[in-house]
Scaffold this motif. Structure first.
Motif, PDB file in Angstrom:
ATOM      1  N   SER A 138     -10.290 -47.320  -6.516  1.00 30.80           N
ATOM      2  CA  SER A 138     -10.044 -46.064  -7.059  1.00 30.80           C
ATOM      3  C   SER A 138      -8.194 -45.838  -6.233  1.00 30.80           C
ATOM      4  O   SER A 138      -7.989 -46.293  -5.369  1.00 30.80           O
ATOM      5  N   GLU A 139      -7.556 -45.631  -7.706  1.00 27.43           N
ATOM      6  CA  GLU A 139      -6.141 -45.692  -7.717  1.00 27.43           C
ATOM      7  C   GLU A 139      -5.468 -44.106  -8.089  1.00 27.43           C
ATOM      8  O   GLU A 139      -6.513 -44.109  -8.866  1.00 27.43           O
ATOM      9  N   VAL A 140      -4.406 -43.923  -7.503  1.00 22.62           N
ATOM     10  CA  VAL A 140      -3.414 -42.597  -8.352  1.00 22.62           C
ATOM     11  C   VAL A 140      -2.591 -42.960  -8.926  1.00 22.62           C
ATOM     12  O   VAL A 140      -1.686 -43.414  -8.349  1.00 22.62           O
ATOM     13  N   ILE A 141      -2.320 -42.443  -9.922  1.00 19.96           N
ATOM     14  CA  ILE A 141      -1.182 -43.090 -10.739  1.00 19.96           C
ATOM     15  C   ILE A 141       0.376 -41.950  -9.878  1.00 19.96           C
ATOM     16  O   ILE A 141      -0.469 -40.760  -9.918  1.00 19.96           O
ATOM     17  N   THR A 142       0.856 -43.003  -9.936  1.00 21.17           N
ATOM     18  CA  THR A 142       2.562 -41.611  -9.021  1.00 21.17           C
ATOM     19  C   THR A 142       3.050 -41.932  -9.864  1.00 21.17           C
ATOM     20  O   THR A 142       4.037 -40.358 -10.484  1.00 21.17           O
ATOM     21  N   THR A 159       2.302 -47.184 -12.451  1.00 22.31           N
ATOM     22  CA  THR A 159       2.260 -48.133 -10.861  1.00 22.31           C
ATOM     23  C   THR A 159       1.258 -46.593  -9.951  1.00 22.31           C
ATOM     24  O   THR A 159       1.543 -45.083 -10.571  1.00 22.31           O
ATOM     25  N   THR A 160       0.587 -47.064  -9.416  1.00 19.89           N
ATOM     26  CA  THR A 160      -0.174 -46.456  -8.566  1.00 19.89           C
ATOM     27  C   THR A 160       0.052 -46.693  -6.407  1.00 19.89           C
ATOM     28  O   THR A 160       0.987 -47.106  -6.417  1.00 19.89           O
ATOM     29  N   SER A 162      -0.799 -47.233  -4.352  1.00 24.36           N
ATOM     30  CA  SER A 162      -0.664 -48.915  -3.960  1.00 24.36           C
ATOM     31  C   SER A 162       0.112 -50.067  -4.535  1.00 24.36           C
ATOM     32  O   SER A 162       0.047 -50.962  -4.253  1.00 24.36           O
ATOM     33  N   LYS A 164       0.277 -50.694  -7.424  1.00 27.96           N
ATOM     34  CA  LYS A 164       0.646 -51.753  -8.201  1.00 27.96           C
ATOM     35  C   LYS A 164       0.806 -51.562  -9.653  1.00 27.96           C
ATOM     36  O   LYS A 164       0.873 -50.558  -9.983  1.00 27.96           O
ATOM     37  N   THR A 165       1.084 -52.694 -10.764  1.00 32.41           N
ATOM     38  CA  THR A 165       1.756 -51.940 -11.524  1.00 32.41           C
ATOM     39  C   THR A 165      -0.315 -51.917 -12.717  1.00 32.41           C
ATOM     40  O   THR A 165       0.030 -53.231 -12.758  1.00 32.41           O
ATOM     41  N   ARG A 178      -5.942 -39.571 -10.833  1.00 30.50           N
ATOM     42  CA  ARG A 178      -6.799 -41.022 -10.350  1.00 30.50           C
ATOM     43  C   ARG A 178      -7.599 -41.344 -11.265  1.00 30.50           C
ATOM     44  O   ARG A 178      -7.805 -41.053 -12.593  1.00 30.50           O
ATOM     45  N   THR A 190      -6.482 -56.411 -15.475  1.00 33.67           N
ATOM     46  CA  THR A 190      -7.753 -55.956 -15.570  1.00 33.67           C
ATOM     47  C   THR A 190      -8.281 -55.706 -17.178  1.00 33.67           C
ATOM     48  O   THR A 190      -7.548 -55.684 -17.513  1.00 33.67           O
TER      49      THR A 190
END
Length: 254
Positions: A138-142, A159-160, A162, A164-165, A178, A190
């Motif tokens: 689970s990632e949050v998009i920044t 970009t998340t 954490s 990650k791209t 999210r 992905t």
């Protein structure tokens, strides 16, 4: 070694025209028909021998090398028969060029085989990466790119939190901030992106779907290159193809 220059009475740097004049003068003087002495006959033979060597550029060059460096190793060039037509030019020796290419392929046989083995190992890693259970996070998009600036068909790089791209090809504004990522375990490709509930899923994994032809080409080139040990030409050519496929697959993955 006989001194042909001294026999004709010319200097070491004499021009061919000077050598011809000296030869004609001495040939008339010591010709057996005009000079019946035994010494004249011997000199006439030496004069002709000296003229035959010094008037020919290749023979003269070889004679000079033997004269100044008598103990040096000397390899005489192959003398081609003279053609009656002065405009005649011999055809290039394609066999010699081909042999040079074969010698180069023989020197590169071991590196080519290693390159084919690397390609085969990479295909096996692709297979294991595709078969293994995927990793879900689970990632949050920044942040993400402006939609208006995207050209048609260009990917979106998100970009998340954490760091990650994620490269996607669809607008993900309906997911909110999210997302749930489904990625492979080895290369981190992905495979899908969805919201936390699992709905609105976007199928990704183009490496193993739309671009699967490139790993297949890599498999064919590397397998044929590894199997063909005896044929140097086939091994080398398929190694070149393997190297090209490795570069393409590298840019597709990373």
């Amino acid at each position: 070694m006989k001194d042909y220059y001294a026999i004709l009475g010319v200097s070491d740097h004499a021009h061919s025209s000077e050598i011809k004049r000296a030869y004609r003068r001495l040939a008339i003087q010591y010709h057996p028909d005009k000079n019946p002495s035994p010494e004249a006959q011997t000199l006439f033979v030496e004069i002709n021998e000296a003229y035959d060597v010094l008037i020919d550029p290749q023979e003269r060059r070889a004679y000079d090398l033997r004269r100044y460096k008598p103990f040096a190793e000397f390899v005489q060039e192959e003398q081609l028969p003279k053609h009656r037509d002065p405009r005649y030019r011999p055809k290039p020796n394609y066999k010699r060029e081909k042999s040079q290419q074969l010698r180069f392929m023989e020197r590169m046989a071991q590196p080519a085989r290693m390159l084919n083995i690397v390609g085969l190992v990479l295909v096996l890693l692709f297979t294991v990466d595709y078969i293994m259970p995927y990793r879900q996070t689970s990632e949050v998009i920044t942040n993400g790119p402006e939609i208006e600036l995207q050209r048609r068909g260009a990917p979106y790089y998100l970009t998340t939190a954490s760091h990650k791209t994620v490269k996607v090809y669809r607008k993900l504004s309906e997911f909110g901030g999210r997302i749930k990522l489904t990625q492979t375990r080895i290369f981190g490709i992905t495979m899908s992106v969805s919201d936390l509930s699992g709905f609105n899923q976007v199928t990704m994994g183009y490496m193993y779907r739309g671009y699967i032809i490139f790993p297949l080409f890599l498999l064919i080139a590397s397998v044929v290159g590894v199997i063909n040990r005896r044929n140097i030409i086939i091994n080398f050519n398929f190694a070149v193809g393997t190297g090209l496929m490795l570069i393409i697959n590298y840019f597709l993955v990373f």
